[in-house]
Design a protein around this motif. Structure first.
Motif, PDB file in Angstrom:
ATOM      1  N   PRO A 134       0.829  -1.208   0.000  1.00 46.73           N
ATOM      2  CA  PRO A 134       0.000   0.000   0.000  1.00 46.73           C
ATOM      3  C   PRO A 134       0.863   1.257   0.000  1.00 46.73           C
ATOM      4  CG  PRO A 134       0.296  -0.726   2.245  1.00 46.73           C
ATOM      5  CD  PRO A 134       1.121  -1.681   1.368  1.00 46.73           C
ATOM      6  N   THR A 136      -9.247   1.248  -4.681  1.00 43.73           N
ATOM      7  CA  THR A 136      -8.680   1.583  -3.379  1.00 43.73           C
ATOM      8  C   THR A 136      -9.802   1.971  -2.431  1.00 43.73           C
ATOM      9  OG1 THR A 136      -7.160   3.037  -2.168  1.00 43.73           O
ATOM     10  CG2 THR A 136      -8.324   4.008  -4.035  1.00 43.73           C
ATOM     11  N   HIS A 137      -9.563   1.778  -1.147  1.00 45.14           N
ATOM     12  CA  HIS A 137     -10.480   2.282  -0.135  1.00 45.14           C
ATOM     13  C   HIS A 137     -10.086   3.678   0.319  1.00 45.14           C
ATOM     14  CE1 HIS A 137     -11.263  -2.120   0.231  1.00 45.14           C
ATOM     15  NE2 HIS A 137     -12.503  -1.671   0.333  1.00 45.14           N
ATOM     16  N   THR A 196      -3.147   3.292   2.487  1.00 45.55           N
ATOM     17  CA  THR A 196      -3.960   3.465   1.283  1.00 45.55           C
ATOM     18  C   THR A 196      -3.726   2.247   0.413  1.00 45.55           C
ATOM     19  OG1 THR A 196      -3.464   5.842   1.419  1.00 45.55           O
ATOM     20  CG2 THR A 196      -4.528   5.036  -0.600  1.00 45.55           C
ATOM     21  N   ASN A 197      -4.652   1.292   0.460  1.00 44.42           N
ATOM     22  CA  ASN A 197      -4.434   0.070  -0.314  1.00 44.42           C
ATOM     23  C   ASN A 197      -4.699   0.315  -1.793  1.00 44.42           C
ATOM     24  OD1 ASN A 197      -7.245   0.174  -0.280  1.00 44.42           O
ATOM     25  ND2 ASN A 197      -7.528  -1.941   0.365  1.00 44.42           N
ATOM     26  N   GLY A 199      -8.865  -1.507   4.354  1.00 44.32           N
ATOM     27  CA  GLY A 199      -7.559  -1.427   3.701  1.00 44.32           C
ATOM     28  C   GLY A 199      -6.418  -1.548   4.677  1.00 44.32           C
ATOM     29  N   GLN A 236      -6.346  -6.418   0.621  1.00 44.15           N
ATOM     30  CA  GLN A 236      -6.493  -5.889  -0.732  1.00 44.15           C
ATOM     31  C   GLN A 236      -7.939  -5.482  -1.018  1.00 44.15           C
ATOM     32  OE1 GLN A 236      -3.469  -5.864  -3.110  1.00 44.15           O
ATOM     33  NE2 GLN A 236      -3.064  -5.625  -0.919  1.00 44.15           N
ATOM     34  N   PRO A 237      -8.152  -4.613  -2.003  1.00 39.95           N
ATOM     35  CA  PRO A 237      -9.524  -4.229  -2.359  1.00 39.95           C
ATOM     36  C   PRO A 237     -10.195  -5.274  -3.239  1.00 39.95           C
ATOM     37  CG  PRO A 237      -7.959  -2.965  -3.659  1.00 39.95           C
ATOM     38  CD  PRO A 237      -7.146  -3.797  -2.703  1.00 39.95           C
TER      39      PRO A 237
END
Length: 463
Positions: free
Chosen positions: A51, A81-82, A94-95, A229, A260-261
């Motif tokens: 991330p 991303t979330h 921030t994934n 995330g 992961q998203p």
């Protein structure tokens, strides 16, 4: 072998987070840019499953913007991303959908009119009278000599600087030990609710007892459950028990995964190969092989002993090992650990950062850490090589000492610094001057106009 010659204003070697940002920063300012990458995709470790960390500082202020934020915006548009989420351990996480990042990088290269050369290895650097005048890259039986006014080493390992004869450093000052590489891989079929239930029932498996001062209250099961995330760091007690029983196949005292998203999928950042110098081809070859051979034993350990992982399966393996540390090319300025720990922000800073110093032991278990309480600035001079005219750096081979490298090797700040490197290169071309003579204030004005955050006063609470 076929031979070609091509010319550009700026040539960037390496298309990882720093190199991508450098190429875009230069092209956005009107420079003709050639971007060279040895692999068949762009983004480097952006597509590993790692991330972005620490868009936020210890005071929960966003201190990184610019092209890194632009990547997140584009990922959000694709539900990749979330977004930014606060983390009591990593400041913020921030994934990223690692496959979407590759697509976005290609989109950006095309949008900015960057000439791209994939599947090409750097094979020569020609220096005349102290000036780097051309490089040669080779791929598919074709040798291409590239001439430019400015060259940017974004190889990660400082290969271009090394070949050009630039001064460099490697490893810790007292020992020369390098941080170990990791091969990232994805596991799918993970029941995260069951795993988090286990962690809530066994809080001793969380890292509070490691004495890491930057871990604040709230890094617990509730945090993992409420943050899609998140990054998990722990299971130290389980690993210690399994090692005593001869059932632990890794040279590591912890397990790290990144949610992961994608449903039921985590990226595993736990492989560790010791005594590796990734700038040595034999060491790098050994590391790739040993890392791959660690994966199945590690997965079997998780499936057998960790609730929630019993039905997990390998869904992808990163194409190349992730190298934490190798050469650092020395510049006309050098960032030190003292600068970072004391939160110094020089007037010529082109990026801020605040991630803790994180040095993985290269010969055994464990990680040295030290908190960064206030953001520090990375000076423009850290991107300009000393002694070799026309050579700049982006990515993890910029001019820093071995200790602060443990903080500023993170992809988030590599994109921020890379963007400034590219702008500096374009200004040098436009003004027909050396990169070392570019006015950093001009760079700062340009990158601020594109969303860069360069002072604590401009930092903002994370949205």
């Amino acid at each position: 072998m076929k031979t070609q010659k091509r010319k550009a204003d700026v040539v960037v070697i390496g298309a990882g987070p720093g190199g991508m940002s450098a190429a875009i920063g230069a092209a956005r300012e009107g420079a003709k840019v050639i971007l060279v990458e040895r692999l068949g995709y762009l983004g480097g470790q952006l597509s590993s499953g790692l991330p972005f960390l620490a868009f936020m500082d210890m005071q929960k202020r966003q201190i990184v913007g610019g092209l890194a934020e632009e990547m997140v915006r584009r990922l959000k548009e694709k539900e990749g991303t979330h977004g930014h989420t606060y983390c009591p351990f990593h400041l913020s996480v921030t994934n990223m959908n690692q496959f979407y990042t590759r697509i976005i990088c290609f989109e950006m290269v095309r949008e900015y009119g960057i000439e791209l050369l994939l599947h090409c290895e750097l094979t020569n650097a020609r220096v005349e009278n102290g000036r780097l005048v051309s490089v040669t890259v080779t791929g598919k039986g074709t040798s291409i000599e590239l001439e430019a006014k400015v060259f940017i080493d974004a190889t990660g390992d400082g290969d271009l600087g090394y070949m050009a004869g630039a001064e460099y450093e490697k490893g810790q000052e007292s020992t020369g030990v390098l941080q170990p590489p990791t091969l990232m891989f994805n596991l799918s079929g993970v029941n995260l609710d069951e795993f988090i239930d286990y962690i809530e029932a066994h809080p001793e498996e969380l890292p509070y007892e490691l004495g890491l001062p930057h871990i604040r209250p709230g890094y617990d099961g509730q945090y993992f459950r409420n943050n899609p995330g998140h990054v998990f760091f722990g299971l130290n007690g389980l690993i210690a028990r399994l090692r005593k029983e001869g059932k632990c196949p890794i040279n590591r005292d912890t397990v790290i995964y990144i949610r992961q998203p994608m449903p039921g999928t985590v990226a595993v950042n736990t492989i560790r190969v010791l005594d590796v110098d990734a700038s040595d081809i034999d060491d790098l070859t050994r590391a790739e092989m040993e890392a791959h051979l660690q994966i199945i034993p590690l997965v079997n350990m998780l499936k057998e002993h960790v609730p929630g992982f019993q039905n997990a399966f390998i869904s992808s393996v990163n194409p190349v090992i992730g190298v934490r540390e190798s050469r650092r090319i020395m510049g006309i300025k050098k960032l030190t650990a003292e600068d970072a720990i004391n939160g110094r922000i020089p007037d010529d800073s082109v990026a801020l950062f605040s991630y803790f110093i994180d040095i993985h032991h290269g010969k055994g278990e464990g990680t040295y850490t030290k908190s960064i309480m206030e953001p520090y600035g990375i000076p423009y001079g850290c991107t300009v090589a000393k002694g070799i005219e026309g050579l700049m750096m982006a990515g993890r081979c910029i001019s820093v000492d071995a200790v602060v490298f443990g903080s500023c090797r993170i992809m988030t700040v590599l994109m921020a610094v890379g963007e400034a490197t590219g702008v500096g290169a374009a200004l040098a071309v436009k003004q027909n001057i050396s990169p070392k003579d570019v006015d950093p204030q001009q760079i700062r004005e340009i990158i601020k106009a594109h969303g860069a955050i360069l002072s604590v006063e401009d930092a903002k609470p994370l949205a």
